[in-house]
Design an enzyme around this catalytic site. Structure first.
Site, short mmCIF file in Angstrom:
data_model
loop_
_atom_site.label_atom_id
_atom_site.label_comp_id
_atom_site.label_asym_id
_atom_site.label_seq_id
_atom_site.Cartn_x
_atom_site.Cartn_y
_atom_site.Cartn_z
N ARG A 132 0.88 -1.11 -0.03
CA ARG A 132 -0.10 -0.01 0.02
C ARG A 132 0.89 1.30 0.00
O ARG A 132 0.61 1.90 -0.76
CB ARG A 132 -1.04 0.17 1.34
CG ARG A 132 -2.22 -0.53 1.17
CD ARG A 132 -2.72 -0.74 2.53
NE ARG A 132 -1.73 -1.88 2.88
CZ ARG A 132 -1.71 -3.00 2.56
NH1 ARG A 132 -2.75 -3.46 1.78
NH2 ARG A 132 -1.05 -3.78 2.80
N THR A 133 1.91 1.31 0.87
CA THR A 133 2.45 2.57 1.18
C THR A 133 3.10 2.97 -0.17
O THR A 133 3.09 4.08 -0.74
CB THR A 133 3.39 2.48 2.22
OG1 THR A 133 2.81 2.26 3.64
CG2 THR A 133 4.04 3.70 2.53
N LYS A 150 25.27 -3.75 -2.06
CA LYS A 150 26.66 -3.69 -1.88
C LYS A 150 27.23 -2.94 -0.93
O LYS A 150 28.52 -2.62 -1.03
CB LYS A 150 27.04 -2.91 -3.43
CG LYS A 150 26.47 -3.43 -4.52
CD LYS A 150 26.71 -2.64 -5.79
CE LYS A 150 26.18 -2.96 -7.19
NZ LYS A 150 26.19 -2.03 -8.23
N ARG A 199 11.30 4.24 3.08
CA ARG A 199 11.06 2.85 4.19
C ARG A 199 12.25 2.28 4.33
O ARG A 199 13.12 1.91 3.51
CB ARG A 199 9.72 2.21 3.79
CG ARG A 199 9.81 0.94 4.64
CD ARG A 199 8.60 0.07 4.35
NE ARG A 199 7.44 0.78 4.77
CZ ARG A 199 6.06 0.54 4.64
NH1 ARG A 199 6.08 -0.90 4.57
NH2 ARG A 199 4.99 1.09 5.13
N HIS A 208 5.38 6.16 11.42
CA HIS A 208 4.78 5.92 10.12
C HIS A 208 3.67 7.15 9.75
O HIS A 208 2.81 7.02 9.93
CB HIS A 208 4.21 4.55 10.02
CG HIS A 208 3.87 4.10 8.57
ND1 HIS A 208 4.01 5.02 7.34
CD2 HIS A 208 3.49 2.86 8.16
CE1 HIS A 208 3.42 4.10 6.55
NE2 HIS A 208 3.23 3.09 6.76
C1 NCD Z 1 2.12 -0.81 8.11
C2 NCD Z 1 3.24 -0.56 8.27
O1 NCD Z 1 4.17 -0.93 7.54
O2 NCD Z 1 3.96 -0.16 9.37
N1 NCD Z 1 1.63 -1.20 6.97
C3 NCD Z 1 1.39 0.19 6.06
O3 NCD Z 1 2.20 0.67 5.87
N2 NCD Z 1 0.12 0.31 5.93
C4 NCD Z 1 1.33 -1.94 9.26
C5 NCD Z 1 2.14 -3.13 9.04
O4 NCD Z 1 2.77 -3.50 8.34
O5 NCD Z 1 1.44 -3.92 9.96
#
Ligand code: NCD
Length: 305
Positions: A51-52, A80, A101, A129
């Site tokens: 999703r993100t 690397k 991320r 997040h």
């Molecule tokens: C969340 C995350 O990555 O922290 N996912 C997301 O980005 N919607 C929640 C999760 O991974 O449980």
């Protein structure tokens, strides 16, 4: 130039403006279809995501911009041994904004210190997040009509769940918020959240183990998955993973207007039979995630429509 590391990087007023913009995008998407023509977003994902990453990419495409990036550390020069600081220096030459991320807490912050383009923290380890929080706030405000005067249950892995940490930090700034923290003893919120965020802001909260006890008093239930990748040992994960399962029988204990949110991915913690319940809002939440990321990109790039 501004970055987004934590939801607190935005004041409540800025946040309101951003959510208003997201609602306007929802209503009049065509108005924004070329707002980012010629701009690029880089998505640098050192950790899995569906999703993100895709919602950032969809958001930029909806604005007329382009996307580039990688979706795992293995497919980038991190494999690397390249540092995050060096990578972001490169990416500053290829893109106008980036979402990162990383499994290590603070990695996007390190990147932001040397970056020539805005950096968005798209999840750093078990820490924060912020764009999931923006998604959650937009969902709550759109579906409940307010961000204050709510009793909010947070259930599951409150220790490692970064979405929970960011959401609590953001919500304590509104009046009339109460939390019911629902978790097994081992997965309670970290001390810094309990002491420095909840107690020091005088926010009422209780910690309970049984979901059934909490359900009748909630305006909103935020379910989370047990964060397998942050456990030191698999046996502990196996013991915890099915601790909570929200099903139709438990939903009967909740009020008629209690919304169910989940940042997703879901594993077992919400039974699929709940999906058809009108109170289940987690798939609508995904759609709000695109609008709010569009609003964030416009805000950080200082594009006025
Ligand atoms: C969340 C995350 O990555 O922290 N996912 C997301 O980005 N919607 C929640 C999760 O991974 O449980």
């Amino acid at each position: 130039m501004r970055h987004l590391m934590s939801p607190l990087d935005l004041t409540v007023e800025e946040l309101d403006k951003l959510l208003d913009l997201a609602n306007d995008i929802e209503k009049f998407p065509e108005k924004y279809a070329h707002a980012c023509d010629g701009k690029r977003i880089a998505t640098l994902f050192y950790e899995p995501s569906t999703r993100t990453r895709l919602s950032f990419e969809a958001a930029m495409m909806n604005l007329g911009g382009k996307v580039l990036g990688f979706s795992s550390a293995n497919s980038s020069s991190a494999a690397k041994g390249e540092s995050v600081s060096d990578t972001i220096r490169m990416v500053s030459c290829y893109a106008d904004i980036c979402a990162m991320r990383h499994p290590k807490e603070g990695a996007p912050l390190v990147a932001s210190m040397v970056s020539r383009i805005p950096v968005i923290n798209a999840g750093d380890g078990g820490h924060q997040h912020p764009t999931q929080t923006l998604t959650d706030l937009l969902t709550i405000r759109s579906l409940k009509g307010r961000l204050g005067n709510l009793t909010i249950g947070l259930c599951g892995d409150l220790k490692f769940g970064r979405t929970v940490h960011s959401l609590i930090e953001a919500l304590v700034r509104y009046t009339g918020i109460r939390f019911v923290l629902i978790s097994p003893e081992e997965l309670r919120v970290p001390d810094y959240i309990r002491e420095d965020v909840l107690r020091s802001n005088g926010v009422p909260f209780e910690e309970v183990i049984r979901l059934e006890d909490a359900l009748p008093k909630l305006d909103l239930l935020y379910m989370t998955r047990v964060q397998r990748e942050r456990f030191f040992n698999e046996d502990d994960y196996v013991r915890m993973k099915d601790f909570y399962i929200l099903d139709s029988a438990k939903m009967k204990l909740a009020g008629p207007d209690m919304l169910v949110l989940h940042p997703l991915p879901r594993v077992n913690e919400i039974s699929t039979e709940v999906d058809a319940d009108p109170r289940a809002a987690y798939f609508r939440q995904v759609q709000y995630g695109v609008y709010v990321r569009m609003a964030l990109i416009l805000t950080l790039l200082e594009v006025n429509v």
